[in-house]
Write a protein that holds these residues in place. Structure first.
Motif, PDB file in Angstrom:
ATOM      1  N   ALA A 167      33.151 -37.165  14.487  1.00  0.00           N
ATOM      2  CA  ALA A 167      31.741 -36.836  14.723  1.00  0.00           C
ATOM      3  C   ALA A 167      31.352 -35.456  14.191  1.00  0.00           C
ATOM      4  CB  ALA A 167      31.428 -36.930  16.220  1.00  0.00           C
ATOM      5  N   ASP A 168      32.289 -34.510  14.179  1.00  0.00           N
ATOM      6  CA  ASP A 168      31.952 -33.162  13.706  1.00  0.00           C
ATOM      7  C   ASP A 168      32.821 -32.739  12.512  1.00  0.00           C
ATOM      8  OD1 ASP A 168      34.376 -32.715  14.977  1.00  0.00           O
ATOM      9  OD2 ASP A 168      33.642 -31.093  16.252  1.00  0.00           O
ATOM     10  N   TRP A 169      33.362 -33.705  11.807  1.00  0.00           N
ATOM     11  CA  TRP A 169      34.294 -33.491  10.702  1.00  0.00           C
ATOM     12  C   TRP A 169      33.768 -32.506   9.655  1.00  0.00           C
ATOM     13  CZ3 TRP A 169      39.227 -34.121  10.397  1.00  0.00           C
ATOM     14  CH2 TRP A 169      39.873 -34.252   9.174  1.00  0.00           C
ATOM     15  N   GLN A 196      31.201 -30.234  10.119  1.00  0.00           N
ATOM     16  CA  GLN A 196      30.417 -29.163  10.732  1.00  0.00           C
ATOM     17  C   GLN A 196      31.297 -27.942  10.988  1.00  0.00           C
ATOM     18  OE1 GLN A 196      28.731 -30.841  14.278  1.00  0.00           O
ATOM     19  NE2 GLN A 196      27.849 -32.570  13.172  1.00  0.00           N
ATOM     20  N   VAL A 197      30.836 -26.768  10.534  1.00  0.00           N
ATOM     21  CA  VAL A 197      31.560 -25.538  10.830  1.00  0.00           C
ATOM     22  C   VAL A 197      31.618 -25.397  12.353  1.00  0.00           C
ATOM     23  CG1 VAL A 197      31.576 -23.021  10.603  1.00  0.00           C
ATOM     24  CG2 VAL A 197      30.906 -24.459   8.654  1.00  0.00           C
ATOM     25  N   GLN A 198      32.787 -25.071  12.832  1.00  0.00           N
ATOM     26  CA  GLN A 198      33.020 -25.038  14.269  1.00  0.00           C
ATOM     27  C   GLN A 198      32.719 -23.673  14.878  1.00  0.00           C
ATOM     28  OE1 GLN A 198      34.175 -28.103  15.881  1.00  0.00           O
ATOM     29  NE2 GLN A 198      33.156 -28.482  13.936  1.00  0.00           N
ATOM     30  N   PRO A 199      32.335 -23.650  16.145  1.00  0.00           N
ATOM     31  CA  PRO A 199      32.087 -22.372  16.812  1.00  0.00           C
ATOM     32  C   PRO A 199      33.315 -21.466  16.726  1.00  0.00           C
ATOM     33  CG  PRO A 199      31.379 -24.213  18.191  1.00  0.00           C
ATOM     34  CD  PRO A 199      32.118 -24.797  17.030  1.00  0.00           C
ATOM     35  N   GLY A 200      33.095 -20.239  16.300  1.00  0.00           N
ATOM     36  CA  GLY A 200      34.181 -19.279  16.205  1.00  0.00           C
ATOM     37  C   GLY A 200      35.107 -19.494  15.014  1.00  0.00           C
ATOM     38  N   ARG A 201      34.766 -20.408  14.115  1.00  0.00           N
ATOM     39  CA  ARG A 201      35.611 -20.720  12.961  1.00  0.00           C
ATOM     40  C   ARG A 201      34.799 -20.539  11.682  1.00  0.00           C
ATOM     41  NH1 ARG A 201      40.252 -20.052  13.622  1.00  0.00           N
ATOM     42  NH2 ARG A 201      40.900 -21.500  12.033  1.00  0.00           N
ATOM     43  N   ASP A 202      35.489 -20.391  10.572  1.00  0.00           N
ATOM     44  CA  ASP A 202      34.829 -20.273   9.269  1.00  0.00           C
ATOM     45  C   ASP A 202      34.752 -21.607   8.543  1.00  0.00           C
ATOM     46  OD1 ASP A 202      34.565 -17.496   9.598  1.00  0.00           O
ATOM     47  OD2 ASP A 202      36.584 -17.162   8.798  1.00  0.00           O
ATOM     48  N   TRP A 203      35.548 -22.573   9.004  1.00  0.00           N
ATOM     49  CA  TRP A 203      35.675 -23.846   8.297  1.00  0.00           C
ATOM     50  C   TRP A 203      35.344 -25.027   9.208  1.00  0.00           C
ATOM     51  CZ3 TRP A 203      41.284 -22.549   6.419  1.00  0.00           C
ATOM     52  CH2 TRP A 203      41.219 -21.646   5.357  1.00  0.00           C
ATOM     53  N   THR A 204      35.060 -26.138   8.555  1.00  0.00           N
ATOM     54  CA  THR A 204      34.884 -27.417   9.257  1.00  0.00           C
ATOM     55  C   THR A 204      36.270 -28.008   9.539  1.00  0.00           C
ATOM     56  OG1 THR A 204      34.943 -28.766   7.247  1.00  0.00           O
ATOM     57  CG2 THR A 204      32.787 -27.839   7.875  1.00  0.00           C
ATOM     58  N   PRO A 205      36.370 -29.003  10.428  1.00  0.00           N
ATOM     59  CA  PRO A 205      37.662 -29.683  10.584  1.00  0.00           C
ATOM     60  C   PRO A 205      38.164 -30.282   9.264  1.00  0.00           C
ATOM     61  CG  PRO A 205      36.286 -30.170  12.465  1.00  0.00           C
ATOM     62  CD  PRO A 205      35.417 -29.434  11.465  1.00  0.00           C
ATOM     63  N   ALA A 206      37.258 -30.749   8.407  1.00  0.00           N
ATOM     64  CA  ALA A 206      37.655 -31.287   7.102  1.00  0.00           C
ATOM     65  C   ALA A 206      38.305 -30.207   6.249  1.00  0.00           C
ATOM     66  CB  ALA A 206      36.438 -31.867   6.383  1.00  0.00           C
ATOM     67  N   GLN A 207      37.767 -28.999   6.301  1.00  0.00           N
ATOM     68  CA  GLN A 207      38.329 -27.898   5.526  1.00  0.00           C
ATOM     69  C   GLN A 207      39.635 -27.399   6.142  1.00  0.00           C
ATOM     70  OE1 GLN A 207      34.605 -25.653   5.730  1.00  0.00           O
ATOM     71  NE2 GLN A 207      34.672 -25.503   3.483  1.00  0.00           N
ATOM     72  N   GLU A 208      39.681 -27.297   7.464  1.00  0.00           N
ATOM     73  CA  GLU A 208      40.934 -26.883   8.128  1.00  0.00           C
ATOM     74  C   GLU A 208      42.050 -27.857   7.769  1.00  0.00           C
ATOM     75  OE1 GLU A 208      41.569 -24.541  11.003  1.00  0.00           O
ATOM     76  OE2 GLU A 208      39.515 -23.872  11.333  1.00  0.00           O
ATOM     77  N   SER A 262      38.405 -26.787  -0.375  1.00  0.00           N
ATOM     78  CA  SER A 262      37.194 -26.983  -1.167  1.00  0.00           C
ATOM     79  C   SER A 262      35.971 -26.846  -0.261  1.00  0.00           C
ATOM     80  CB  SER A 262      37.217 -28.367  -1.809  1.00  0.00           C
ATOM     81  OG  SER A 262      37.191 -29.370  -0.800  1.00  0.00           O
ATOM     82  N   GLU A 263      34.807 -26.834  -0.863  1.00  0.00           N
ATOM     83  CA  GLU A 263      33.554 -26.702  -0.109  1.00  0.00           C
ATOM     84  C   GLU A 263      33.378 -27.841   0.903  1.00  0.00           C
ATOM     85  OE1 GLU A 263      30.411 -24.472   1.000  1.00  0.00           O
ATOM     86  OE2 GLU A 263      31.726 -23.922  -0.648  1.00  0.00           O
ATOM     87  N   ALA A 264      33.758 -29.041   0.518  1.00  0.00           N
ATOM     88  CA  ALA A 264      33.587 -30.203   1.399  1.00  0.00           C
ATOM     89  C   ALA A 264      34.801 -30.480   2.278  1.00  0.00           C
ATOM     90  CB  ALA A 264      33.278 -31.448   0.562  1.00  0.00           C
ATOM     91  N   GLY A 265      35.966 -29.982   1.899  1.00  0.00           N
ATOM     92  CA  GLY A 265      37.179 -30.332   2.631  1.00  0.00           C
ATOM     93  C   GLY A 265      37.628 -31.735   2.274  1.00  0.00           C
ATOM     94  N   VAL A 266      38.631 -32.205   2.961  1.00  0.00           N
ATOM     95  CA  VAL A 266      39.146 -33.550   2.708  1.00  0.00           C
ATOM     96  C   VAL A 266      38.224 -34.574   3.372  1.00  0.00           C
ATOM     97  CG1 VAL A 266      40.734 -33.567   4.688  1.00  0.00           C
ATOM     98  CG2 VAL A 266      41.227 -34.998   2.724  1.00  0.00           C
ATOM     99  N   ALA A 267      37.967 -35.677   2.681  1.00  0.00           N
ATOM    100  CA  ALA A 267      37.093 -36.721   3.228  1.00  0.00           C
ATOM    101  C   ALA A 267      37.755 -37.397   4.429  1.00  0.00           C
ATOM    102  CB  ALA A 267      36.788 -37.761   2.143  1.00  0.00           C
TER     103      ALA A 267
END
Length: 175
Positions: free
Chosen positions: A41-43, A45-57, A106-111
């Motif tokens: 659901a939030d794959w 979306q940049v996470q609170p307190g983080r610089d990256w989305t879960p996809a990027q992490e 990458s900008e989008a992270g892994v799909a």
């Protein structure tokens, strides 16, 4: 009291023997994979307190794991280990480690549809290369924050890396 981001002593907590280290590595793989399965659901979306989305992490973790698997394979082999550049890691103004350029996502992270297969492949590579894990005194590769690490310490480091990203993602999910 916090430890220095350059203190390799923190790695000791991730296994005192090769067997214990491999067991902890597998446990951290299981825990992070289980957590990621609930993040669709939030794959992106940049996470609170983080610089990256879960996809990027996740993409960052996949990149790290791939490079480390190759390095561990080299250290456990009979092939020549050539010295590489010894560039120290960078820190943010608040003391967090900065991912080296070749490990940044990458900008989008892994799909979402791709991560499970890539995760399984990366995990299998580390599982294979660590099957005969042992310390390799005198056979080391440079780490930008911990200095020269042998094969056993590289597995401890990748285990700590999985642990740190899982904990950060769990905190962001609860924020």
């Amino acid at each position: 009291m916090s430890t220095s981001p350059f203190d390799r002593a923190v790695l000791a907590a991730f296994g005192d023997t090769p067997e214990a280290t491999r067991e902890r590595l597998n446990r951290e793989f299981d825990r992070l994979e289980a957590h990621l399965q609930g993040r669709q659901a939030d794959w992106t979306q940049v996470q609170p307190g983080r610089d990256w989305t879960p996809a990027q992490e996740t993409e960052h973790v996949l990149l790290i794991n791939s490079g480390i698997a190759r390095g561990i394979g080299l250290l456990l082999s009979d092939r020549e280990v050539r010295p590489g550049p010894q560039t120290p890691g960078e820190l943010t103004p608040d003391g967090r480690r900065v991912a080296p350029p070749h490990t940044r996502p990458s900008e989008a992270g892994v799909a979402w549809a791709e991560w499970p297969d890539r995760w399984a492949q990366g995990r299998a590579a580390l599982d294979t290369v660590t099957a005969d894990l042992r310390a390799t005194p005198g056979r080391t590769l440079w780490h930008p924050f911990f200095g020269e690490l042998d094969a056993l310490d590289w597995v401890r480091m990748v285990t700590a890396h999985l642990y740190q990203h899982r904990r950060a993602l769990e905190r962001s999910a609860g924020a």
